[in-house]
Design a protein around this motif. Structure first.
Motif, short mmCIF file in Angstrom:
data_model
loop_
_atom_site.label_atom_id
_atom_site.label_comp_id
_atom_site.label_asym_id
_atom_site.label_seq_id
_atom_site.Cartn_x
_atom_site.Cartn_y
_atom_site.Cartn_z
N VAL A 197 5.64 -10.09 -7.91
CA VAL A 197 6.55 -9.57 -9.33
C VAL A 197 6.29 -8.72 -9.43
N TRP A 198 7.54 -8.27 -10.06
CA TRP A 198 7.31 -6.60 -9.77
C TRP A 198 7.22 -5.76 -11.40
N ASP A 199 6.93 -5.68 -11.10
CA ASP A 199 6.63 -4.45 -13.09
C ASP A 199 7.38 -3.30 -12.56
N PRO A 200 8.04 -3.09 -12.66
CA PRO A 200 9.05 -1.76 -12.72
C PRO A 200 8.80 -0.25 -14.40
N ALA A 201 7.53 -1.41 -15.20
CA ALA A 201 6.92 -0.02 -15.83
C ALA A 201 5.46 1.00 -15.07
N LYS A 202 4.61 -0.66 -13.92
CA LYS A 202 4.15 -0.25 -13.91
C LYS A 202 3.40 1.33 -12.68
N SER A 203 3.12 2.00 -12.82
CA SER A 203 3.07 3.28 -12.02
C SER A 203 1.43 3.96 -11.86
N LYS A 204 1.41 4.55 -11.02
CA LYS A 204 0.14 5.18 -10.30
C LYS A 204 0.15 6.62 -9.62
N VAL A 205 -0.82 7.28 -8.84
CA VAL A 205 -1.28 8.22 -8.22
C VAL A 205 -1.67 7.70 -6.76
N ILE A 206 -0.31 7.70 -5.80
CA ILE A 206 -0.61 6.90 -4.28
C ILE A 206 -2.09 7.88 -3.91
N SER A 207 -3.55 7.15 -3.40
CA SER A 207 -4.74 8.26 -2.50
C SER A 207 -5.45 7.08 -2.18
N ALA A 208 -5.65 8.16 -0.60
CA ALA A 208 -6.35 6.86 -0.30
C ALA A 208 -7.91 6.57 -0.79
N GLY A 209 -8.06 7.09 -2.05
CA GLY A 209 -9.91 6.76 -2.59
C GLY A 209 -9.97 5.58 -3.17
N SER A 210 -8.36 5.17 -3.15
CA SER A 210 -7.82 3.84 -3.80
C SER A 210 -7.67 2.55 -3.20
N GLN A 211 -7.03 3.10 -2.13
CA GLN A 211 -6.47 2.24 -1.29
C GLN A 211 -6.53 0.93 -0.92
N GLN A 212 -6.00 0.10 -0.17
CA GLN A 212 -7.33 -0.37 0.55
C GLN A 212 -7.21 -0.81 2.07
N SER A 213 -6.27 0.03 2.13
CA SER A 213 -6.36 0.49 4.32
C SER A 213 -7.57 0.88 4.01
N SER A 214 -8.00 0.70 5.11
CA SER A 214 -9.64 1.07 5.77
C SER A 214 -9.28 2.71 6.03
N ILE A 215 -8.22 3.23 6.21
CA ILE A 215 -7.71 5.11 6.88
C ILE A 215 -8.66 5.35 5.49
N ASP A 216 -8.96 6.61 5.72
CA ASP A 216 -9.98 8.11 5.21
C ASP A 216 -8.15 8.85 4.57
#
Ligand SMILES: [Zn+2]
Ligand SMILES: [Zn+2]
Ligand SMILES: [Zn+2]
Ligand SMILES: [Zn+2]
Ligand SMILES: [Zn+2]
Ligand SMILES: [Zn+2]
Ligand SMILES: [Zn+2]
Ligand SMILES: [Zn+2]
Lengths: 455, 455, 455, 455
Positions: B391-410
């Motif tokens: 369910v895609w919210d076209p209004a939702k935004s974020k700044v991509i950041s390693a600090g807040s990601q699910q992926s385990s890389i640093d």
């Protein structure tokens, strides 16, 4: 009263699966296993597909005080007999005639239509009235405008008019369409051929070589690009035109090409037939091309650089064709095909392995429904969609013959060709128009399909 | 217990319409107006789309005694967080290792997977055992075989092996896949660069220019053509390779190209960053390219000459990357992207007007589902399909950041980029894995998806 | 003693003008009006052109303990009879054999040559000795190196060897040449055809379709590009290969293509002749192609994307051809053409309007002289140039026939074809080798032509 | 009195060799070693090349009651200073004006010309008088006819006129030339830009994008093909147009493209200069393009798909440019370049390795001499050729500056650019017009060069 199509395999543009289809009130109300209904159509061994849409017909088209032979009754009857459940015809204003006027004339022709239909509006001249009425036309559900780059002195518009009209289409969220041949060059080549004593039907082909089509296609694409409007190129007949379309698409432009079933399966050698009638009956524009051009068209359908298979059905009788004896430029342009498009494409496309069944549905129905913005009302097998369906029997075959066709013309350009793959049933909004191969159309059943503009 | 998604607009590869979606037992059971269920997910202002499918990941991939950082747990969690509901990973037999052996190893990694997954099998050597086991692999639902034309001395196969394996794929109704770079030339260019003292990460890019990718793609296409097998070219990164694919498609060949989200949005200038870590983290094969190559990839998605957007997600940590300090050939190849593919493509593709929403669905989900023959179980919003939905919210935004990601890389190669368009909900077979942006994955929920061979 | 050619029209690659030509000591010493000399050759009604250069011959080529039928005596005699005054042959080291060794063997064959000649050196294996001897070979005037991508298990080199050798060529200022067919695929297709019982000569054509040539050409171009060396593609026979060359040239790469006179004028239907001998005599690699490929080659000569017309003259007798009865892979590859190249190209190229006379000179002589760096010693009508000249009589005609040819083979692939345009005189460094159509060659008159490397 | 050029290296389109050149009576009388003469020009360290030919100038061109700034005196002086020894100017009949009338006007301008010159005749309207006078024009040595597809309402002809004129050219053995931009679209785009308040010089570039040039080029090629006439496309500025030319050539059509030195070395960023004068001085049609288009033009010169480098020299002073303040459509179109073409091309083409010296001669002189049928009188270093020569000093350099130029305009679009490679001597039919860098032109020395039609 419900109708159910049972035991078939549904084939859509992107899916193949076994399911029954339930129909009520002209629309599909359920798709699934084990459905039941009042009337049962057995689809054992058959494919249940969206009915064909032929986006390029000229029914009862005015011509020199008479009309093209198939009207909305016989034309749509022929369509249904071949599995086509919707046609889109061209409203052609005379020079100076208002668009709304012309539109009314075209609506008037349709009272006896056996299947649903829509219109494209042609822009055959330019002026403030045309500019203004384009909006009304769009509001009335006609959102595609056709332009002729050929037929100099009659329907042809020049580049300036084209750019203005394309720009207007862009503003209105409409689709631009184009008959792409360079009319100036065609006119001059025709005059030279006549002057040199080449008056027969074969000269028609000489007068409009692939180059003039390629050029005009390229030009229309540039102007559409400048206007910011998507472009639909009707009757793409040759590599030259296909190349221009392909090149445009590669650059991310929104351009579609429409080969005709005739160009896919017949070639220029038809014009070399010594029988004047034989050759003249095949006179259309663009003319049939060489085998190499055919190869290009098939590859385009396979790769997706060409999108839709149509007919440009514009049936003139042999008597009408003979107006052009002694002067090929007076032979009325047009051939039939409405009844044969689906079986011919299946036979030469699917049965030969060139196209998958899903691609068959895409190019005969779904793609154009999307392009013309009437999907999924049309072109789909989905709950809620119109029950415009064909139950396709891949084992059923016949020999094409004018003697047994629905179309009113007295010949058939595919005469003698064997097709394998024919409708067992054709349904127009749930009404069974073909039943076990027998035609049971209902005059006046067909409705106008309005379409919305793009945002 | 039923779940209903209400008030949203359904967007599929070919349709946009308002309807609710009802889910029971992990599948969609109804689509229509006014549906109700036990659990209600509000999709007001949102698009309800098929969950993304990433057909190119390397989770827990063995590397020099260690593994790529994201395993099937963190990897699929990252996927779901970004709206992707299925991944397809590559089983990589070591030289001489049997295919069934390798397959078992890969199955063993997946116990904690949060979403559904499938495998491609890599053909890294050739012999009678491989020939024979290919059939068993297909019988076990893995119907796509990957071949490496690069990584000389390791995974690379030569033309003779390629032709044998492609021919075997053709016999089995399987899909041939290829990593297309000329391994001989890459190896020699790498040796020369090292010999000349070019040891840094930027030399990685110099060692595999677009030309070597274009050549290998062209070669693989020819060999697939000779073998009569459809071909899928992974990580198409440049015009050279795209041109070869386009040319093949124009000739009616069944070839697909897969640009990665990284190549669509990042360019070679990343390697010129003076920070070794910054550049090394972006080392992957093929490397990032110039802006002109990016333009080509976008045009390909628009015209349909390129078909799928993937990630080649193969996450190595900064510590692992540093194995290659002083010798770029030892930097493990791979970057992340699984979590960011959908928002990045939406932001740079849909929001900019390059792609329609329907095309977004096509290239992130539906096309690959069809190519891999798991459509419409996956990649569809249809009754009967798996309820893998976003369910895609076209209004939702974020700044991509390693600090807040699910992926385990640093780190994150998209660090700092703003995306607008994110999942409000992600559902994996009906299980709500993302809820109002909060990740609620369930370990082990993911199942293997077997696929059938073509007839 | 001086010779003067009077009353002719000089035709060069870029000029057509009336002038006499004075010759002394084997070179042209004056060009102008009203020249006189001891011996007068009347060129009334004729064109005085640079003698032809055939850059692709295999005279006295070793084969299974025997040799190709024409040696340097009969081969150069045939050449002169047809207006060709220089041949360039391939020195072919056996696997492991040193280049200098092979070169000596080739020099040994030439004692009775009737016209000048030069060599290309083939790189048939790779090693330090080859690397080192390449320099000596260049120092000895052989500045072009041929590589085979086909003939697996014999002459074929792999990509790694190719890249090394091409790089060495670049360092030495030499030209890289390539026989471009994918040897792995050809070998496998051949094996399959034999296994399926297709043992006849037509299977030779099936075993090496245009696709394998296009692929190898594309690959060689990429590797030459990486090595920074200009590339000459021998016997370009099809659109696939031509397309790769054309695309490379469009990108500014220095690549030349060489169609053979056979591919320009004969087609694949030759292999369908039920007479085994007829078909087998035409077995060469690449094989003859369809008419569409022919069209592509002619267009290439017209547009300049193809540069040179050669013959690959490698004459095997019918008896030798019969080594391959029952197994097409054992039919020795090669046909004749040295004697017929110029008249056939004139007849089918100039007389039909496809090529201008100047283009005829360019593609038969001047272009290759420039490419091989022996211009204007050869390929020119200039003061100081070697008097390798042909006085071409456009009115002279004959029927090609093995019965009346100079070549020693017992058939002619052009048997029965009428050519119009033949030498009245051919001069090899001033020596009149053909006089009024009569052959008066002098054994041993021909010298080796050394060529310099590029800076 | 004889002149001898000693110690130089002769560079022609196809040869590089050391020789002296002897001149008597304006023509070359000997080429060889150890020549002597009355006047000795030392060419040590220099290249002796055919003087440049600029086939595209507009000297003393009428414009709004005034004239372009350089007339035949200052223009040819500028030409000679830069190594160009012949110009070809365009005779431009006003609408309705006879061709012979216009021709006389143009002849009248040339009394003070310092070097030889010829004319092209423009076809700016169509009628029986034009049709008839074309023959007389050809008889008077002007065998090339220019057509404008842009400049609507002024010079522009429509497709019908174009086809008639091209056909007439074909009959007369003349060359068709075209300024290719779609005038209808340019006019409309211009009007929209002005209406939107975009009045500055940058809007000039926006009003004629590459697409309109590509389209018109493609159209002209088709019409030339139908008429059977060779076509020369002036000022090819972009990939779009180059692509159309390349595609045509690939099909064997006789079409040539002419990039300008300005488009090869300057780009669209010039128009974004905030100084109105700076930008306006660079206003020409087609406008400067992006770097990608530049790359395409250079590749075209390398591959031979583009043939000639010209200038379209049409010098308007800053004062004249200012007629267009507030309305970009009133800025006179044109820039200089006649003096700078050769040094700029040498510096950016030869010194960078893009072109060989021989290619430099070809594209600046020899190719156009052949195309215009005045070779080898012009464009050659051959005995009997006009002694139009440049002794080129590759070590001589300068900074281009309006302050020190011969051209009469008050600025230079290349201002501040360093060129290396300049004439030591320039000779016009033996007369030394530049001596050791000093200009010593002789007014009235230049003669008209008539050219013959093709058979
Ligand atoms: Zn039409
Ligand atoms: Zn029509
Ligand atoms: Zn890879
Ligand atoms: Zn990968
Ligand atoms: Zn060969
Ligand atoms: Zn050979
Ligand atoms: Zn112009
Ligand atoms: Zn001009």
């Amino acid at each position: 009263m419900t109708t159910v199509i049972k035991n078939g395999t549904i084939v859509t543009a992107d899916l193949t699966y076994k399911a029954d289809v339930l129909i009520l009130g002209g629309v599909i109300t359920a798709i699934g296993a084990g459905l039941s209904g009042d009337k049962v159509l057995d689809a054992s061994g058959c494919y249940v597909m969206p009915g064909g849409i032929d986006p390029h017909t000229h029914l009862e088209m005015p011509f020199m005080g008479t009309y093209s032979s198939d009207d909305f009754e016989s034309g749509t009857r022929a369509a249904l007999a071949g599995g086509t459940t919707m046609v889109v015809d061209f409203a052609l204003p005379a020079p100076g005639q208002g668009l709304l006027d012309a539109l009314q004339m075209w609506h008037n022709k349709t009272g006896r239509a056996n299947c649903d239909f829509s219109f494209h509006m042609a822009i055959t001249w330019w002026g403030e009235q045309v500019f203004n009425e384009m909006k009304t036309v769009v509001d009335q559900g006609i959102t595609s405008f056709k332009h002729f780059l050929a037929y100099k002195g009659a329907l042809m518009v020049n580049d300036d008019e084209l750019f203005h009209s394309f720009s207007r289409c862009a503003d209105l969220g409409a689709l631009a369409m184009v008959h792409a041949e360079n009319g100036d060059v065609v006119a001059e080549l025709s005059a030279r051929l006549l002057a040199a004593g080449n008056t027969g039907p074969e000269a028609h082909a000489y007068s409009r070589p692939p180059q003039v089509e390629g050029e005009a296609t390229n030009r229309a694409i540039m102007i559409a690009d400048m206007a910011g409007v998507p472009l639909y190129v009707v009757h793409t007949s040759c590599e030259d035109s296909h190349e221009a379309i392909r090149r445009a698409r590669m650059q991310g432009k929104r351009v579609w090409g429409e080969p005709l079933i005739q160009h896919l399966t017949l070639d220029e050698s038809e014009y070399f037939n010594p029988d004047w009638d034989h050759a003249a009956r095949r006179v259309m524009s663009p003319p049939f091309r060489s085998k190499q051009h055919q190869d290009s068209l098939w590859a385009g359908l396979q790769s997706g650089s060409l999108s839709v298979v149509a007919t440009d059905h514009c049936a003139f009788t042999t008597a009408q064709k003979r107006f052009g004896m002694g002067d090929f430029t007076k032979i009325p342009n047009g051939t039939g095909g409405l009844e044969d498009r689906m079986p011919m494409l299946w036979t030469h496309g699917v049965a030969t392995g060139r196209l998958t069944m899903n691609e068959f549905v895409a190019v005969t129905s779904t793609n154009i429904a999307k392009i013309l913005n009437c999907y999924p009302k049309k072109g789909a097998v989905l709950v809620g969609a119109d029950a415009d369906l064909v139950v396709w029997d891949p084992a059923k075959s016949k020999v094409i013959s004018a003697g047994s066709q629905q179309s009113s013309i007295d010949y058939n350009v595919f005469e003698g060709k064997v097709v394998k793959g024919l409708p067992r049933y054709t349904l127009s909004r749930g009404q069974v128009a073909v039943e076990d191969g027998e035609v049971k159309t209902r005059e006046g059943h067909g409705h106008f399909v309005g379409r919305e503009a793009r945002p």
